[in-house]
Write a protein that holds these residues in place. Structure first.
Motif, short mmCIF file in Angstrom:
data_model
loop_
_atom_site.label_atom_id
_atom_site.label_comp_id
_atom_site.label_asym_id
_atom_site.label_seq_id
_atom_site.Cartn_x
_atom_site.Cartn_y
_atom_site.Cartn_z
N HIS A 190 -23.15 -17.88 -0.84
CA HIS A 190 -21.88 -16.69 -1.70
C HIS A 190 -21.66 -16.12 -3.12
O HIS A 190 -22.86 -15.34 -3.48
N ILE A 191 -21.18 -15.41 -3.68
CA ILE A 191 -20.84 -14.62 -4.99
C ILE A 191 -19.95 -15.32 -5.29
O ILE A 191 -19.24 -15.57 -4.75
N ALA A 192 -20.03 -15.38 -6.55
CA ALA A 192 -19.22 -16.04 -7.69
C ALA A 192 -18.92 -14.90 -8.77
O ALA A 192 -19.52 -13.99 -9.17
N PHE A 193 -17.33 -15.22 -9.49
CA PHE A 193 -16.87 -14.32 -10.07
C PHE A 193 -16.32 -15.37 -11.14
O PHE A 193 -15.85 -16.24 -11.36
N ASN A 194 -16.10 -14.96 -12.92
CA ASN A 194 -15.57 -15.79 -13.71
C ASN A 194 -14.52 -15.41 -13.69
O ASN A 194 -14.01 -14.22 -13.56
N ALA A 195 -13.18 -15.85 -13.48
CA ALA A 195 -11.86 -15.41 -14.55
C ALA A 195 -11.43 -16.50 -15.12
O ALA A 195 -11.93 -17.40 -15.23
N GLY A 196 -10.02 -15.90 -15.71
CA GLY A 196 -9.32 -16.56 -16.12
C GLY A 196 -7.89 -17.30 -15.96
O GLY A 196 -7.37 -18.92 -16.98
N TYR A 230 -10.77 -6.60 -1.56
CA TYR A 230 -11.63 -6.55 -2.93
C TYR A 230 -10.93 -5.94 -4.17
O TYR A 230 -10.78 -6.91 -5.03
N CYS A 231 -10.50 -5.35 -3.70
CA CYS A 231 -9.07 -4.62 -4.54
C CYS A 231 -8.06 -5.27 -4.59
O CYS A 231 -7.35 -6.36 -6.15
N GLN A 232 -7.09 -5.93 -3.19
CA GLN A 232 -6.49 -6.38 -3.05
C GLN A 232 -5.74 -7.70 -3.97
O GLN A 232 -5.43 -8.34 -4.72
N VAL A 233 -7.05 -8.31 -2.87
CA VAL A 233 -6.71 -10.43 -3.10
C VAL A 233 -8.10 -10.76 -4.79
O VAL A 233 -7.24 -11.65 -5.32
N VAL A 234 -9.69 -9.74 -4.50
CA VAL A 234 -10.04 -10.60 -5.65
C VAL A 234 -9.90 -9.70 -6.87
O VAL A 234 -10.10 -10.10 -8.30
N GLY A 235 -9.28 -8.29 -7.23
CA GLY A 235 -8.52 -7.74 -8.17
C GLY A 235 -9.62 -6.28 -8.78
O GLY A 235 -9.29 -5.91 -10.40
N LEU A 236 -10.70 -6.41 -7.82
CA LEU A 236 -11.61 -5.31 -8.56
C LEU A 236 -10.98 -3.90 -8.45
O LEU A 236 -10.28 -4.02 -7.50
N ARG A 237 -12.24 -3.62 -8.99
CA ARG A 237 -11.13 -1.75 -8.84
C ARG A 237 -12.22 -0.74 -8.21
O ARG A 237 -13.42 -1.26 -8.57
N VAL A 238 -12.02 0.41 -7.67
CA VAL A 238 -13.13 1.58 -7.39
C VAL A 238 -13.11 1.65 -8.42
O VAL A 238 -12.65 2.49 -9.41
N GLY A 239 -14.35 2.85 -8.59
CA GLY A 239 -15.73 2.60 -9.56
C GLY A 239 -15.68 4.19 -9.31
O GLY A 239 -16.52 4.36 -8.30
#
Length: 142
Positions: free
Chosen positions: A87-93, A27-36
């Motif tokens: 599924h889970i969904a995200f928005n991106a640009g 999820y960090c490498q591919v999707v681009g989320l970050r650990v917080g």
């Protein structure tokens, strides 16, 4: 219109994983989320952020199921009460950039254009088989 329970927006999705390190990395490498930040919960896991929102929580499956059972929550080995998540969904640009990144990472992707000016979509699976949808809203110039 207000919700009868006062619901105003989605808070997060909890993903159960047998390998939380593999899930975090994906999820960090591919999707681009970050650990917080994450409170000291009774089970191992991560909170992953998109911007300021901790939108995806990852928990070690067996430890979470033990914890949930101790609270009196009915759970199955698949997680949740019934395992009906599709599924889970995200928005991106950046559609082209995201598509190229998935291809570069070797992630099989299904592309969809929603008719009537709807979003462009990318569908793919995480290492545990959870389907992910990324939506890219169309603008008048595109």
């Amino acid at each position: 219109m207000t919700s009868p329970l006062g619901v105003s927006e989605m808070e997060h999705v909890l993903l159960l994983s047998d390998d939380i390190e593999r899930s975090r990395e994906f999820y960090c490498q591919v999707v681009g989320l970050r650990v917080g930040d994450r409170p000291p919960l009774e089970f191992p896991g991560y909170w992953l952020y998109a911007g300021a929102a901790a939108c995806l929580h990852i928990a070690q499956r067996d430890a979470f199921l033990t914890h949930a059972t101790s609270l009196g929550l009915s759970v199955s080995a698949m997680g949740g009460a019934g395992g009906s998540l599709d599924h889970i969904a995200f928005n991106a640009g950046d559609y082209e950039g995201a598509n190229a990144r998935l291809v570069r990472e070797g992630v099989p992707v299904i592309r969809n254009d929603v008719p009537g000016g709807g979003p462009r979509q990318l569908f793919f699976a995480d290492p545990d088989g959870t389907r992910i949808e990324i939506n890219f809203k169309r603008t008048e110039n595109k």
